[in-house]
Design a protein around this motif. Structure first.
Motif, mmCIF file in Angstrom:
data_model
loop_
_atom_site.group_PDB
_atom_site.id
_atom_site.type_symbol
_atom_site.label_atom_id
_atom_site.label_comp_id
_atom_site.label_asym_id
_atom_site.label_seq_id
_atom_site.Cartn_x
_atom_site.Cartn_y
_atom_site.Cartn_z
ATOM 1 N N ALA A 129 -12.708 67.979 -28.095
ATOM 2 C CA ALA A 129 -14.152 68.119 -27.897
ATOM 3 C C ALA A 129 -14.956 67.602 -29.096
ATOM 4 O O ALA A 129 -16.131 67.264 -28.954
ATOM 5 C CB ALA A 129 -14.500 69.580 -27.624
ATOM 6 N N ALA A 130 -14.330 67.529 -30.267
ATOM 7 C CA ALA A 130 -15.039 67.032 -31.456
ATOM 8 C C ALA A 130 -15.259 65.519 -31.402
ATOM 9 O O ALA A 130 -15.998 64.969 -32.211
ATOM 10 C CB ALA A 130 -14.255 67.401 -32.716
ATOM 11 N N PHE A 131 -14.628 64.847 -30.442
ATOM 12 C CA PHE A 131 -14.811 63.404 -30.293
ATOM 13 C C PHE A 131 -16.067 63.165 -29.444
ATOM 14 O O PHE A 131 -16.008 62.837 -28.274
ATOM 15 C CB PHE A 131 -13.577 62.762 -29.654
ATOM 16 N N SER A 132 -17.195 63.326 -30.088
ATOM 17 C CA SER A 132 -18.490 63.195 -29.414
ATOM 18 C C SER A 132 -18.863 61.719 -29.268
ATOM 19 O O SER A 132 -18.268 60.858 -29.927
ATOM 20 C CB SER A 132 -19.564 63.905 -30.244
ATOM 21 N N PRO A 133 -19.865 61.415 -28.453
ATOM 22 C CA PRO A 133 -20.338 60.029 -28.354
ATOM 23 C C PRO A 133 -20.780 59.477 -29.717
ATOM 24 O O PRO A 133 -20.598 58.287 -29.991
ATOM 25 C CB PRO A 133 -21.519 60.113 -27.389
ATOM 26 N N GLU A 134 -21.325 60.336 -30.579
ATOM 27 C CA GLU A 134 -21.753 59.897 -31.913
ATOM 28 C C GLU A 134 -20.555 59.523 -32.783
ATOM 29 O O GLU A 134 -20.600 58.533 -33.516
ATOM 30 C CB GLU A 134 -22.581 60.994 -32.596
ATOM 31 N N VAL A 135 -19.492 60.317 -32.689
ATOM 32 C CA VAL A 135 -18.265 60.020 -33.435
ATOM 33 C C VAL A 135 -17.666 58.707 -32.921
ATOM 34 O O VAL A 135 -17.279 57.836 -33.700
ATOM 35 C CB VAL A 135 -17.241 61.176 -33.322
ATOM 36 N N GLN A 136 -17.637 58.561 -31.608
ATOM 37 C CA GLN A 136 -17.098 57.340 -31.007
ATOM 38 C C GLN A 136 -17.888 56.116 -31.473
ATOM 39 O O GLN A 136 -17.292 55.100 -31.854
ATOM 40 C CB GLN A 136 -17.133 57.444 -29.489
ATOM 41 N N GLU A 137 -19.191 56.185 -31.478
ATOM 42 C CA GLU A 137 -20.030 55.057 -31.880
ATOM 43 C C GLU A 137 -19.805 54.709 -33.352
ATOM 44 O O GLU A 137 -19.736 53.532 -33.720
ATOM 45 C CB GLU A 137 -21.505 55.367 -31.621
ATOM 46 N N ALA A 138 -19.676 55.721 -34.198
ATOM 47 C CA ALA A 138 -19.436 55.483 -35.623
ATOM 48 C C ALA A 138 -18.101 54.765 -35.824
ATOM 49 O O ALA A 138 -18.012 53.796 -36.595
ATOM 50 C CB ALA A 138 -19.458 56.807 -36.392
ATOM 51 N N TRP A 139 -17.066 55.215 -35.141
ATOM 52 C CA TRP A 139 -15.753 54.582 -35.263
ATOM 53 C C TRP A 139 -15.771 53.161 -34.715
ATOM 54 O O TRP A 139 -15.122 52.270 -35.267
ATOM 55 C CB TRP A 139 -14.683 55.421 -34.568
#
Length: 161
Positions: A129-139
């Motif tokens: 659940a910590a893999f948010s859209p914001e985390v995905q975009e940053a990566w």
């Protein structure tokens, strides 16, 4: 290193925080990444051979000690990028040379998008659940910057050499 759109401070924090949760088990998480890579593109398997030995299956490759060393190296490159988020340009020459090595063994530039998908898949599986859209975009931004640096070598070496 020019990434098109630089990472914001918030994105750098998201990358560091998420990587901290993954980096403690690099081989375990790297196996998730490469298992997904071979699922997405089984034609990449012949690129991985050691001492002229072809692997009969992804499972055979994924359990070979030499391939586990490759996984460690890939995870170290990701770790270096995370460590140098504020100054990715210091990795430029290293990444360009790494790109040349990949091209020399037959990796095609297009394969990096499949590797990127596999990286995001691994992060999603490991972070939940910590893999948010914001985390995905940053990566995605970080990965694109790394790949762009690696592919600079594609511009200097003709295909097929």
């Amino acid at each position: 290193m020019e990434s098109g759109m630089p990472l914001s401070g918030g994105q750098r924090a998201l990358i560091r925080e998420s990587w901290q949760r993954v980096s403690g088990s690099p081989v375990q998480h790297g196996l998730v990444l490469f298992t997904r890579l071979f699922d997405l593109d089984p034609d990449l398997l012949p690129l991985f051979q050691y001492n002229c030995k072809q692997f009969a299956s992804p499972q055979e490759c994924l359990s070979a000690p030499e391939f586990l060393d490759h996984i460690r190296k890939v995870m170290l490159v990701i770790d270096a990028a995370v460590t140098h988020l504020e100054n990715l340009s210091c990795l430029e020459e290293y990444l360009c040379n790494l790109g040349k090595k990949h091209q020399a063994v037959g990796v095609k530039a297009e394969s990096f998008s499949t590797v990127g998908e596999s990286l995001l898949y691994m992060l999603e599986k490991c972070l939940g659940a910590a893999f948010s859209p914001e985390v995905q975009e940053a990566w995605k931004k970080l990965y694109n910057a790394v790949v762009k640096a690696m592919q600079r070598s594609w511009e200097t070496l003709p295909e097929g050499d």
